[in-house]
Design a protein around this motif. Structure first.
Motif, mmCIF file in Angstrom:
data_model
loop_
_atom_site.group_PDB
_atom_site.id
_atom_site.type_symbol
_atom_site.label_atom_id
_atom_site.label_comp_id
_atom_site.label_asym_id
_atom_site.label_seq_id
_atom_site.Cartn_x
_atom_site.Cartn_y
_atom_site.Cartn_z
ATOM 1 N N THR A 86 49.792 43.029 44.640
ATOM 2 C CA THR A 86 48.485 42.882 43.978
ATOM 3 C C THR A 86 47.481 42.130 44.856
ATOM 4 O O THR A 86 46.278 42.268 44.652
ATOM 5 C CB THR A 86 48.619 42.164 42.621
ATOM 6 O OG1 THR A 86 49.298 40.938 42.806
ATOM 7 C CG2 THR A 86 49.370 43.022 41.626
ATOM 8 N N SER A 87 47.941 41.366 45.823
ATOM 9 C CA SER A 87 46.992 40.703 46.724
ATOM 10 C C SER A 87 46.196 41.735 47.508
ATOM 11 O O SER A 87 45.126 41.455 48.018
ATOM 12 C CB SER A 87 47.716 39.761 47.689
ATOM 13 O OG SER A 87 48.302 40.467 48.759
ATOM 14 N N SER B 18 41.804 38.081 47.833
ATOM 15 C CA SER B 18 43.257 38.258 47.792
ATOM 16 C C SER B 18 43.957 36.967 47.393
ATOM 17 O O SER B 18 45.044 37.012 46.810
ATOM 18 C CB SER B 18 43.791 38.788 49.113
ATOM 19 O OG SER B 18 43.452 37.949 50.170
ATOM 20 N N HIS C 43 43.779 37.096 43.549
ATOM 21 C CA HIS C 43 44.736 38.053 42.983
ATOM 22 C C HIS C 43 46.167 37.548 43.140
ATOM 23 O O HIS C 43 47.002 37.759 42.258
ATOM 24 C CB HIS C 43 44.568 39.426 43.636
ATOM 25 C CG HIS C 43 43.428 40.208 43.047
ATOM 26 N ND1 HIS C 43 43.496 40.767 41.795
ATOM 27 C CD2 HIS C 43 42.197 40.500 43.522
ATOM 28 C CE1 HIS C 43 42.354 41.395 41.526
ATOM 29 N NE2 HIS C 43 41.541 41.239 42.556
ATOM 30 N N SER D 98 48.359 36.651 39.872
ATOM 31 C CA SER D 98 49.609 37.392 39.758
ATOM 32 C C SER D 98 50.808 36.446 39.632
ATOM 33 O O SER D 98 51.658 36.601 38.747
ATOM 34 C CB SER D 98 49.764 38.297 40.990
ATOM 35 O OG SER D 98 50.946 39.038 40.907
ATOM 36 N N HIS E 21 45.566 38.796 34.879
ATOM 37 C CA HIS E 21 46.751 39.583 35.253
ATOM 38 C C HIS E 21 47.783 39.420 34.138
ATOM 39 O O HIS E 21 47.866 38.345 33.520
ATOM 40 C CB HIS E 21 47.379 39.081 36.556
ATOM 41 C CG HIS E 21 46.734 39.610 37.793
ATOM 42 N ND1 HIS E 21 47.447 40.158 38.827
ATOM 43 C CD2 HIS E 21 45.448 39.670 38.180
ATOM 44 C CE1 HIS E 21 46.631 40.530 39.806
ATOM 45 N NE2 HIS E 21 45.399 40.230 39.432
ATOM 46 N N CYS F 92 45.653 44.449 34.834
ATOM 47 C CA CYS F 92 44.770 43.627 35.646
ATOM 48 C C CYS F 92 43.330 43.947 35.255
ATOM 49 O O CYS F 92 42.945 45.121 35.256
ATOM 50 C CB CYS F 92 45.045 43.981 37.116
ATOM 51 S SG CYS F 92 43.856 43.369 38.273
ATOM 52 N N ILE G 57 39.524 42.963 36.293
ATOM 53 C CA ILE G 57 38.761 42.231 37.314
ATOM 54 C C ILE G 57 37.361 41.880 36.799
ATOM 55 O O ILE G 57 36.799 42.587 35.957
ATOM 56 C CB ILE G 57 38.673 43.029 38.632
ATOM 57 C CG1 ILE G 57 37.850 44.309 38.455
ATOM 58 C CG2 ILE G 57 40.039 43.369 39.166
ATOM 59 C CD1 ILE G 57 37.468 44.963 39.755
#
Lengths: 441, 169
Positions: free
Chosen positions: A60-61, A68, A71, A75, A366, A381, A383
């Motif tokens: 997920t990064s 990143s 994320h 995560s 997440h 997810c 955003i």
């Protein structure tokens, strides 16, 4: 009024993937006023299914090369919620410092490289190089520091490696934190002052525009929420606040499909809401570091602010908050005897879990479910840029009639709409980096 | 003196990810002997942070539209090309290495010898895979990038040098 306006900022042809601004005004009648987001789903949720919990954050990064860290943290935090993992206080502090690094880095780029050119009346940062060289140089130094600050904590800031479920696979050393602290004091604070003088001189140039809306941000009773916290708070135009559990994120975000966008829109109590620096500022002004509060006062930013253009000013305030709050956290770790070795905390169950962190553009959710073997069976997810699309559309629908009534030119309207979108600092996830070149012969 | 092999791109846009995938492969397989592999995502401005006095050479591997057949690779210096990319300036998520280097030069950064391994994409669209054209030649790209970053910094690499010619050197 008998005015014709035709604006079509079609960024698919200018940059690979982006939103389009489409405006048609015929003889004074608005026929079209749209923020179109033609991006396709990317199915990250499907990609994590069948993966072991230790692999999920690494995948997920990759959702974003800029956010990143965010994320990764969202995560890992959601996975830890699902696995019943309570990380140590030290890990919590280090992750919070890391989150501040990402927000600092991204805000510096957005404010100084994207928003500032509008205020100076130029199209990009390039014309500022000969006229404001020290500031551009300072901006690059600050950005570099943000990159190195994150790298100390995460191994690297693009697709970080050290943050894993249960803590850190490799901790920064006490010496590294001491060096980082010294650089904050010796380099960052003076550089930020230089940048601030210039920004303060042009801050009054942001357009005057108000559209009260709902503002949503991660809530933490202990601090201005960026990493820690398992609640969401909203503030309404009348100042009333409401809190929700992060675990109930689906009923807060209420994703729905709009014909204007292949990305989903979101809403909560009102027709849209805003996420991001201004939403955090409006919700949690009282929890800002005193230095950041003083800066907000100097820049004329007060809660409850309903001018979306001032999201960039809220980002400036957050830069100061991130610097001073990180210094405070580093001092706490150093005063407590420095960084201590800690084993990774092991899972106590395999179930479902959710988490949220604040990335530069707003609250990021997440959520995962794991089977008894620690394999991911479901992921979700949401955003922040997608959460803001509907709010941008409703801003457009208020802004355009106001500009037409003020008899603004097509160019003025176009610039105002572009600046508005820029103010949200969108991370339209299909933006690409691909170079287009032709060879000189 | 340091040598960097830098990958740029976006993992979620098919062939735009080629630079990142090459770097990841090299790092995962510990092929990074004599240079440092770096993934910088979409953030091309970070390349400037590696333009230090002790940097001997930077090789950037990236997806480049240059009018070649999909999968074709060319190695060139920044001064041998001109960018045709227009940025929207909407988002911190877009970038152009060539424009970043130009800003760096104007600010007085000393840009070390820098070469770009450009790979022509077949598809640039939202998806986490790689096109067949690039997938088939992936090993070739890895080999070329390693060779390039280990070459003498002053080696002239012109725009007409496809991978087959480079392999003969």
């Amino acid at each position: 009024m008998s005015k014709n306006v035709n604006i079509h900022v079609h960024h698919v042809t200018r940059v690979e993937g982006h939103g389009n601004i489409v405006v048609n005004v015929n003889n004074g009648t608005i026929e079209k006023c749209e923020w179109q987001v033609p991006e396709a789903p990317r199915f990250f949720e499907a990609m994590v299914r069948g993966r072991h919990f230790t692999e999920v954050a690494r995948i997920t990064s990759r959702i974003c090369g800029i956010c990143s860290v965010g994320h990764t943290l969202a995560s890992v935090k959601a996975t830890e919620d699902a696995l019943g993992i309570q990380i140590s206080e030290q890990s919590h502090k280090l992750r919070t410092i890391l989150k501040h690094a990402e927000n600092f880095d991204s805000h510096v780029v957005h404010v100084l490289f994207l928003a500032a050119p509008d205020l100076f009346g130029v199209k990009s940062v390039f014309p500022l190089v000969p006229t404001h060289e020290p500031v551009v140089r300072t901006a690059l130094r600050l950005k570099r520091f943000g990159h190195e600050w994150g790298s100390v904590l995460a191994g690297r800031t693009t697709h970080p490696t050290k943050v894993v479920p249960g803590g850190f696979s490799d901790l920064p050393t006490t010496k590294e934190l001491q060096v980082l602290r010294k650089r904050f004091v010796d380099e960052v604070v003076p550089d930020f002052k230089v940048a601030l003088e210039v920004l303060t001189s042009v801050a009054h140039k942001f357009p005057k525009f108000e559209r009260p809306t709902e503002y949503m941000a991660l809530h933490n009773t202990q601090e201005y929420g960026v990493y820690g916290g398992d609640q969401v708070q909203t503030i309404m135009p009348d100042g009333t606040k409401e809190t929700y559990r992060v675990a109930d994120y689906k009923s807060i975000t209420n994703e729905y499909v709009s014909p204007l966008s292949t990305a989903k829109y979101c809403r909560n109590k009102m027709q849209s809401y805003m996420a991001g620096a201004l939403a955090r500022f409006n919700n949690h002004y009282d929890q800002l570091h005193p230095e950041a509060k003083a800066l907000a006062t100097a820049l004329g930013l007060k809660p409850l602010c309903s001018n979306p253009y001032l999201n960039s000013v809220a980002q400036v305030v957050e830069i100061a908050h991130s610097v001073h709050e990180s210094l405070r956290l580093i001092d706490e770790i150093l005063d407590g005897g420095g960084v201590k070795d800690e084993p990774l905390v092991k899972p106590t169950r395999f179930a479902e879990g959710s988490a949220a962190v604040e990335v530069p553009r707003g609250i990021l959710f997440h959520s995962y479910a794991y089977d008894k073997n620690g394999m991911c069976v479901n992921g979700n997810c949401i955003i922040p840029t997608n959460q803001n699309h509907a709010n941008i559309q409703y801003d457009f629908e208020k802004l355009l009639p106001e500009m037409l009534a003020a008899d603004k030119s097509q160019d003025d309207i176009r610039l105002a709409m572009e600046m508005l979108v820029r103010g949200y600092d969108p991370c339209i996830s299909c933006s690409t980096h691909v170079l287009n070149v032709e060879f000189k012969q | 003196m340091k040598r960097y092999l830098i990958g740029l791109g976006n993992y979620s846009m098919t062939d735009d990810s080629i630079g990142l995938r090459v770097i990841e492969h090299i790092a995962d397989n510990r092929l990074d002997q004599g240079f440092e592999p770096l993934e910088l995502g979409q953030d091309a401005t970070r390349v400037l942070f590696y333009c230090e006095p002790d940097t001997e050479l930077i090789v950037v591997v990236d997806c480049v539209r240059m009018g070649c057949a999909p999968g074709e690779v060319r190695v060139f210096r920044p001064e041998e090309v001109q960018t045709t990319k227009e940025l929207a300036h909407f988002s911190t998520h877009e970038g152009d290495l060539l424009q970043t280097l130009e800003v760096g030069r104007r600010l007085g950064y000393v840009i070390p010898p820098l070469r770009i391994v450009g790979i022509e994409p077949q598809r640039v669209e939202p998806s986490m895979d790689l096109s067949s054209a690039l997938q088939e030649r992936f090993a070739e790209y890895v080999e070329l990038c390693i060779r390039e970053v280990l070459l003498p910094a002053s080696t002239d690499t012109g725009p007409q040098n496809p991978v087959s010619e480079l392999a003969l050197r």
